[in-house]
Motif scaffolding. Sequence first.
Motif, PDB file in Angstrom:
ATOM      1  N   ALA A   1     105.742  43.604  36.426  1.00 61.90           N
ATOM      2  CA  ALA A   1     105.140  42.288  36.241  1.00 61.90           C
ATOM      3  C   ALA A   1     105.094  41.897  34.766  1.00 61.90           C
ATOM      4  O   ALA A   1     104.955  40.865  34.348  1.00 61.90           O
ATOM      5  N   GLN A   2     104.635  43.016  34.277  1.00 59.60           N
ATOM      6  CA  GLN A   2     104.527  42.693  32.299  1.00 59.60           C
ATOM      7  C   GLN A   2     105.964  42.505  31.544  1.00 59.60           C
ATOM      8  O   GLN A   2     105.845  42.281  31.395  1.00 59.60           O
ATOM      9  N   PHE A   3     106.861  43.449  32.351  1.00 66.08           N
ATOM     10  CA  PHE A   3     107.935  43.716  31.438  1.00 66.08           C
ATOM     11  C   PHE A   3     108.748  42.429  32.113  1.00 66.08           C
ATOM     12  O   PHE A   3     109.065  41.550  30.782  1.00 66.08           O
ATOM     13  N   PHE A   4     108.183  41.571  33.339  1.00 65.51           N
ATOM     14  CA  PHE A   4     108.956  40.208  33.817  1.00 65.51           C
ATOM     15  C   PHE A   4     108.178  39.443  32.218  1.00 65.51           C
ATOM     16  O   PHE A   4     108.708  38.123  32.066  1.00 65.51           O
TER      17      PHE A   4
ATOM     18  N   LEU B   1     106.650  39.494  29.797  1.00 71.07           N
ATOM     19  CA  LEU B   1     107.786  39.755  28.129  1.00 71.07           C
ATOM     20  C   LEU B   1     108.704  39.508  27.726  1.00 71.07           C
ATOM     21  O   LEU B   1     108.958  38.372  27.488  1.00 71.07           O
ATOM     22  N   MET B   2     109.698  39.266  29.118  1.00 71.97           N
ATOM     23  CA  MET B   2     111.243  39.257  29.512  1.00 71.97           C
ATOM     24  C   MET B   2     111.010  37.208  29.652  1.00 71.97           C
ATOM     25  O   MET B   2     110.801  36.550  28.701  1.00 71.97           O
ATOM     26  N   GLN B   3     110.181  36.349  30.469  1.00 72.20           N
ATOM     27  CA  GLN B   3     110.070  35.044  30.264  1.00 72.20           C
ATOM     28  C   GLN B   3     108.818  34.666  29.167  1.00 72.20           C
ATOM     29  O   GLN B   3     109.934  33.277  28.955  1.00 72.20           O
ATOM     30  N   GLY B   4     108.186  35.139  28.899  1.00 70.78           N
ATOM     31  CA  GLY B   4     107.509  34.572  27.477  1.00 70.78           C
ATOM     32  C   GLY B   4     108.833  34.627  26.311  1.00 70.78           C
ATOM     33  O   GLY B   4     107.907  33.461  25.525  1.00 70.78           O
ATOM     34  N   SER B   5     109.362  36.064  26.388  1.00 75.59           N
ATOM     35  CA  SER B   5     110.586  35.446  25.102  1.00 75.59           C
ATOM     36  C   SER B   5     111.803  34.331  25.264  1.00 75.59           C
ATOM     37  O   SER B   5     111.992  34.801  24.080  1.00 75.59           O
ATOM     38  N   LEU B   6     111.572  34.296  26.274  1.00 73.16           N
ATOM     39  CA  LEU B   6     112.801  32.444  26.085  1.00 73.16           C
ATOM     40  C   LEU B   6     111.563  31.506  26.038  1.00 73.16           C
ATOM     41  O   LEU B   6     112.539  30.360  26.164  1.00 73.16           O
ATOM     42  N   ARG B   7     110.660  30.850  26.149  1.00 72.88           N
ATOM     43  CA  ARG B   7     110.227  29.653  25.554  1.00 72.88           C
ATOM     44  C   ARG B   7     109.659  30.096  24.677  1.00 72.88           C
ATOM     45  O   ARG B   7     109.834  30.825  23.983  1.00 72.88           O
ATOM     46  N   GLN B   8     109.652  28.672  23.503  1.00 74.27           N
ATOM     47  CA  GLN B   8     109.215  28.411  23.037  1.00 74.27           C
ATOM     48  C   GLN B   8     107.648  28.842  21.850  1.00 74.27           C
ATOM     49  O   GLN B   8     106.951  28.891  23.012  1.00 74.27           O
TER      50      GLN B   8
ATOM     51  N   GLU C   1     116.951  25.569  37.644  1.00 72.04           N
ATOM     52  CA  GLU C   1     118.165  27.022  37.425  1.00 72.04           C
ATOM     53  C   GLU C   1     116.387  28.307  38.168  1.00 72.04           C
ATOM     54  O   GLU C   1     115.872  27.941  37.315  1.00 72.04           O
ATOM     55  N   LEU C   2     116.823  29.297  39.374  1.00 72.36           N
ATOM     56  CA  LEU C   2     115.947  29.866  39.017  1.00 72.36           C
ATOM     57  C   LEU C   2     116.690  31.162  39.030  1.00 72.36           C
ATOM     58  O   LEU C   2     117.797  31.377  38.924  1.00 72.36           O
ATOM     59  N   PHE C   3     116.128  32.217  38.094  1.00 69.20           N
ATOM     60  CA  PHE C   3     116.255  33.577  37.574  1.00 69.20           C
ATOM     61  C   PHE C   3     115.550  34.299  37.963  1.00 69.20           C
ATOM     62  O   PHE C   3     114.092  34.051  38.449  1.00 69.20           O
ATOM     63  N   THR C   4     116.151  35.548  37.485  1.00 69.95           N
ATOM     64  CA  THR C   4     114.725  36.563  37.746  1.00 69.95           C
ATOM     65  C   THR C   4     115.546  37.621  36.782  1.00 69.95           C
ATOM     66  O   THR C   4     116.377  36.852  35.438  1.00 69.95           O
TER      67      THR C   4
ATOM     68  N   THR D   1     115.958  50.347  35.953  1.00 68.16           N
ATOM     69  CA  THR D   1     114.932  51.620  36.720  1.00 68.16           C
ATOM     70  C   THR D   1     114.040  51.986  36.708  1.00 68.16           C
ATOM     71  O   THR D   1     113.276  52.828  37.348  1.00 68.16           O
ATOM     72  N   GLU D   2     114.228  52.943  35.433  1.00 71.38           N
ATOM     73  CA  GLU D   2     112.619  53.449  34.456  1.00 71.38           C
ATOM     74  C   GLU D   2     111.360  52.376  35.339  1.00 71.38           C
ATOM     75  O   GLU D   2     110.666  53.311  35.549  1.00 71.38           O
ATOM     76  N   ILE D   3     111.159  51.370  35.478  1.00 75.38           N
ATOM     77  CA  ILE D   3     110.549  50.926  36.078  1.00 75.38           C
ATOM     78  C   ILE D   3     109.942  50.804  37.142  1.00 75.38           C
ATOM     79  O   ILE D   3     110.770  49.622  38.571  1.00 75.38           O
ATOM     80  N   ALA D   4     109.563  51.461  38.212  1.00 75.99           N
ATOM     81  CA  ALA D   4     109.286  52.246  39.549  1.00 75.99           C
ATOM     82  C   ALA D   4     107.715  51.373  40.140  1.00 75.99           C
ATOM     83  O   ALA D   4     107.456  50.624  41.079  1.00 75.99           O
ATOM     84  N   ASN D   5     106.531  51.041  39.096  1.00 77.64           N
ATOM     85  CA  ASN D   5     105.070  50.812  39.010  1.00 77.64           C
ATOM     86  C   ASN D   5     104.886  48.963  39.082  1.00 77.64           C
ATOM     87  O   ASN D   5     105.817  48.377  38.150  1.00 77.64           O
ATOM     88  N   ARG D   6     104.439  48.198  40.271  1.00 79.46           N
ATOM     89  CA  ARG D   6     104.743  47.188  40.319  1.00 79.46           C
ATOM     90  C   ARG D   6     103.796  46.487  39.492  1.00 79.46           C
ATOM     91  O   ARG D   6     104.254  45.130  38.407  1.00 79.46           O
ATOM     92  N   PHE D   7     102.875  46.768  38.817  1.00 78.25           N
ATOM     93  CA  PHE D   7     102.326  46.072  37.487  1.00 78.25           C
ATOM     94  C   PHE D   7     102.659  46.581  36.058  1.00 78.25           C
ATOM     95  O   PHE D   7     103.397  45.200  35.358  1.00 78.25           O
ATOM     96  N   ALA D   8     104.210  47.252  36.032  1.00 82.61           N
ATOM     97  CA  ALA D   8     104.692  47.657  35.393  1.00 82.61           C
ATOM     98  C   ALA D   8     105.776  46.488  34.831  1.00 82.61           C
ATOM     99  O   ALA D   8     105.993  46.649  33.910  1.00 82.61           O
TER     100      ALA D   8
END
Length: 114
Positions: free
Chosen positions: A86-89, A91-98, A69-72, A77-84
């Motif tokens: 990337a960090q948000f992504f 954090l989200m991705q890490g929360s789904l891993r063991q 599965e490919l996902f995002t 909308t509050e996150i406009a900065n690319r670095f922010a």
Amino acid sequence: MGDNNVEIDESDAYLALPDCWDWFHTHLLAYHASTIAEFLNNIRYTIRLYITPVALERYTVTGNVDGLELFTFERPTEIANRFAWAQFFELMQGSLRQPNFPPFSVARTMKMRF
């Protein structure tokens, strides 16, 4: 006879106890290292408990390649900065891993002084 090839009798061992106690209890960081690790691990798990429902809510499947599965994640909308983003992504991705390390607690005796 120990690993260091030094042999002492029982009374010599008892005579060394005050020095051992002094060394152990005057090195505060070493004494508290396990407790600090427990606290940091608890913080990490608390953040995970908070973030995982957000990640599941924002999880969006974008495709499938050979059964993978490919996902995002839906971008706030509050996150406009690319670095922010990337960090948000991450954090989200890490929360789904063991988690890499299980929850643990340090013996009460390691928390009684200082």
